[in-house]
Design an enzyme around this catalytic site. Structure first.
Site, PDB file in Angstrom:
ATOM      1  N   ASP A  28       0.873  -1.175   0.000  1.00  0.00           N
ATOM      2  CA  ASP A  28       0.000   0.000   0.000  1.00  0.00           C
ATOM      3  C   ASP A  28       0.908   1.222   0.000  1.00  0.00           C
ATOM      4  O   ASP A  28       1.711   1.412   0.909  1.00  0.00           O
ATOM      5  CB  ASP A  28      -0.867  -0.034   1.265  1.00  0.00           C
ATOM      6  N   ASP A  65      -2.940   4.734  -2.334  1.00  0.00           N
ATOM      7  CA  ASP A  65      -3.916   5.360  -1.448  1.00  0.00           C
ATOM      8  C   ASP A  65      -4.376   6.718  -2.004  1.00  0.00           C
ATOM      9  O   ASP A  65      -3.552   7.525  -2.441  1.00  0.00           O
ATOM     10  CB  ASP A  65      -3.242   5.558  -0.086  1.00  0.00           C
ATOM     11  N   GLU A 108      -6.732   3.844  -5.601  1.00  0.00           N
ATOM     12  CA  GLU A 108      -7.968   4.072  -4.846  1.00  0.00           C
ATOM     13  C   GLU A 108      -8.602   5.369  -5.343  1.00  0.00           C
ATOM     14  O   GLU A 108      -8.036   6.451  -5.178  1.00  0.00           O
ATOM     15  CB  GLU A 108      -7.683   4.187  -3.346  1.00  0.00           C
ATOM     16  N   HIS A 144     -11.119  -2.248   3.767  1.00  0.00           N
ATOM     17  CA  HIS A 144     -10.979  -1.866   5.168  1.00  0.00           C
ATOM     18  C   HIS A 144     -11.674  -0.541   5.493  1.00  0.00           C
ATOM     19  O   HIS A 144     -11.621  -0.092   6.635  1.00  0.00           O
ATOM     20  CB  HIS A 144      -9.486  -1.777   5.503  1.00  0.00           C
ATOM     21  N   ASP A 145     -12.266   0.100   4.493  1.00  0.00           N
ATOM     22  CA  ASP A 145     -12.991   1.356   4.726  1.00  0.00           C
ATOM     23  C   ASP A 145     -14.502   1.189   4.574  1.00  0.00           C
ATOM     24  O   ASP A 145     -15.242   2.165   4.724  1.00  0.00           O
ATOM     25  CB  ASP A 145     -12.546   2.425   3.714  1.00  0.00           C
TER      26      ASP A 145
END
Ligand code: GLC
Ligand code: MG
Length: 540
Positions: A111, A213, A276, A339-340
């Site tokens: 990430d 990210d 993302e 994870h969000d």
């Protein structure tokens, strides 16, 4: 043959890249496997579980951030991009993980968090020493508004203004997330070079790819104007949505920086990045760039998460998205969880869980699977005293904002701490109440479990190249609550039938092929009738 059925976009599975044919499996390292008993997962834990990933039939492991960090945003606040946080282990542990993964034929993705550093990062600490600091311009500084307040109305994703005052210099710095996550100034070429060296550092260590990210936030409009008020915002929704992000998101400069980033990846063989990006399709797909000016390999498609779970809405989206990807010659991808986002089983409901799983793994494009979704993990209720996510703690008026419920420990077995951590440890987030029944070990033993259903789907992808490289076209099922589509490749046709409703639906000829798999395989199949909530895959 219609246009859609014609050979346009045909891609035999063997000509696809690993990130096109394979499944990406997201590991949230804090929650996967704790090897040292501190209640937080770590790299040795991940390495020990790699054979499990192999058994799932996935291609790549993407690890959420493992770098040196004060963990105020659980690692998305990086204090040193080129080292491993001691909580997770060491660089040697990481090298061992990569070696083990590659030995098993698995790719490793990291990430990469380029938009902001931790305020603990040496660059920011140096920038704080004053306006003449060498690193001052590595971050985004503005003088106060004439009234002494924040420079404009820009908002943090986690609530409150996107600006914090540095009292010593009298200037504000920008942070689209926590005040402890200052935004880097991507306009500064020295910042870009330093951040590109980070990519090179990890690629030299054997990393195969990156999840990038908040890549659509890299640049801000230089005029620093107020963003317009969002007329659709209602109280209870997060404050960040109260303005329209026309100056802080999706700027032309961001596209340019991503082209440069891509050139760095292309210095190495066969690497990839997935970005993302939460944007509508017409703004999302351009992030893949063009054949002459490539950008990200995959712009994450989160629309299955964002749209209502209805057969018609899903079909409409899938048709439009697939057509748009063909037109732009971009490879599609699909996501149900991360994870969000709240767990997809909790979102669509238990009855629809396998319908959703089937969809994810049979649509045309790369699927990304969030750890635990293969065993049907659900949102876990977190009592107030155990809440840790800053997005939740800072926004008590937006109850859905906390991401703790989808970040709980992986459920491996029925022992104390679910096999995630030694019995004496206290896991950093509570375990699900049902871990004694919903866990990998119990599901391994049950041929009809969610885990074995997931494996059956990945096996079908290996056995039927049409499911991976085949064309997609949707079918008229004759029922509002049934979404049916075909995947075709070199004479092979696979039909996917998804009953989004709780009624039996007669499908006639559509269901005529040889059944390959049903989500209700513990009950007898019944030919032309699709049972309530059934997903079925047929050959022909
Ligand atoms: C991304 C991450 C999220 C994090 C944020 C700030 O959206 O997925 O978890 O909080 O960026 O880095
Ligand atoms: Mg640990």
């Amino acid at each position: 043959m219609s246009d859609r059925e014609s050979g346009q976009g045909h891609a035999a599975a063997e000509h696809l890249k690993w990130w096109q044919s394979g499944i990406i499996y997201q590991i949230y390292p804090r929650s996967f496997q704790d090897s040292d008993g501190d209640g937080v997962g770590d790299l040795r834990g991940v390495t020990a579980r790699l054979p499990y990933l192999k058994s799932l039939g996935v291609e790549a492991a993407w690890l959420s951030p493992i770098f040196t960090s004060p963990m105020r945003d659980f690692g998305y606040d990086v204090a040193d991009y080129c080292d491993i946080d001691p909580l997770f282990g060491t660089l040697a542990d990481f090298d061992a993980l990569v070696e083990e993964a590659h030995g098993l034929g698995l790719k490793v993705m990291l990430d990469y968090v380029p938009n902001h550093t931790s305020s603990d990062h040496a660059w920011f600490q140096e920038a704080l020493t004053g306006r003449d600091s060498d690193k001052r311009d590595w971050y985004v500084w503005r003088d106060p508004a004439p009234d002494g307040g924040v420079p404009n109305n820009w908002k943090s994703f986690f609530g409150g203004p996107a600006w914090t005052l540095d009292e010593q210099s009298g200037q504000y710095y920008l942070h689209q997330f926590l005040p402890s996550q200052p935004d880097l100034n991507w306009r500064n070429p020295a910042v870009r070079e330093a951040m590109f060296d980070v990519l090179r550092f990890w690629m030299r260590r054997g990393v195969d790819g990156f999840r990038v990210d908040v890549i659509w936030l890299l640049a801000e409009d230089e005029r620093f104007l107020d963003e317009p008020v969002n007329p659709e915002w209602t109280p209870g929704d997060i404050e960040h949505n109260s303005v329209q992000h026309i100056y802080t998101q999706d700027q032309p400069e961001t596209h340019q920086y991503i082209r440069e980033m891509r050139a760095v990846l292309d210095e190495f063989d066969d690497r990839m990045m997935v970005g993302e990006i939460y944007l509508p399709v017409d703004q999302l797909l351009p992030y893949a760039g063009t054949p002459d000016a490539a950008m990200v390999h995959l712009p994450f498609n989160f629309h299955l998460i964002l749209r209502p779970w209805q057969a018609g809405a899903v079909r409409e989206f899938a048709d439009d998205y697939d057509a748009a990807c063909r037109k732009l010659q971009t490879w599609p991808n699909w996501v149900l969880g991360n994870h969000d986002q709240h767990r997809f089983k909790s979102r669509v409901g238990a009855a629809q869980f396998r319908v959703a799983q089937t969809l994810l793994l049979t649509l045309r494009g790369t699927p990304t699977v969030y750890y635990g979704d293969e065993i049907g993990m659900e949102n876990v209720h977190i009592p107030p005293e155990r809440m840790v996510d800053p997005a939740g703690l800072q926004q008590p008026d937006s109850p859905a904002a906390s991401r703790d419920p989808e970040r709980t420990p992986m459920q491996w077995d029925a022992s104390a701490n679910a096999g995630f951590a030694p019995a004496e440890a206290t896991p950093w987030l509570p375990l699900a109440d049902d871990f004694q029944t919903v866990n990998v070990q119990a599901q391994e033993a049950d041929p009809h479990s969610d885990l074995n259903y997931f494996r059956a789907l990945t096996r079908l992808r290996r056995e039927h190249p049409a499911l991976v490289g085949g064309d997609y076209h949707s079918l008229d099922s004759g029922h509002d609550d049934v979404f049916a589509f075909r995947r075709t490749l070199e004479g092979e046709t696979v039909t996917i039938l998804l009953n989004f409703g709780a009624h039996e639906r007669a499908l006639g000829e559509l269901a005529a092929g040889q059944p390959l798999l049903s989500s209700l395989d513990d009950q007898p199949g019944s030919g032309a009738v699709l049972r309530p909530n059934e997903a079925r895959i047929v050959l022909g």
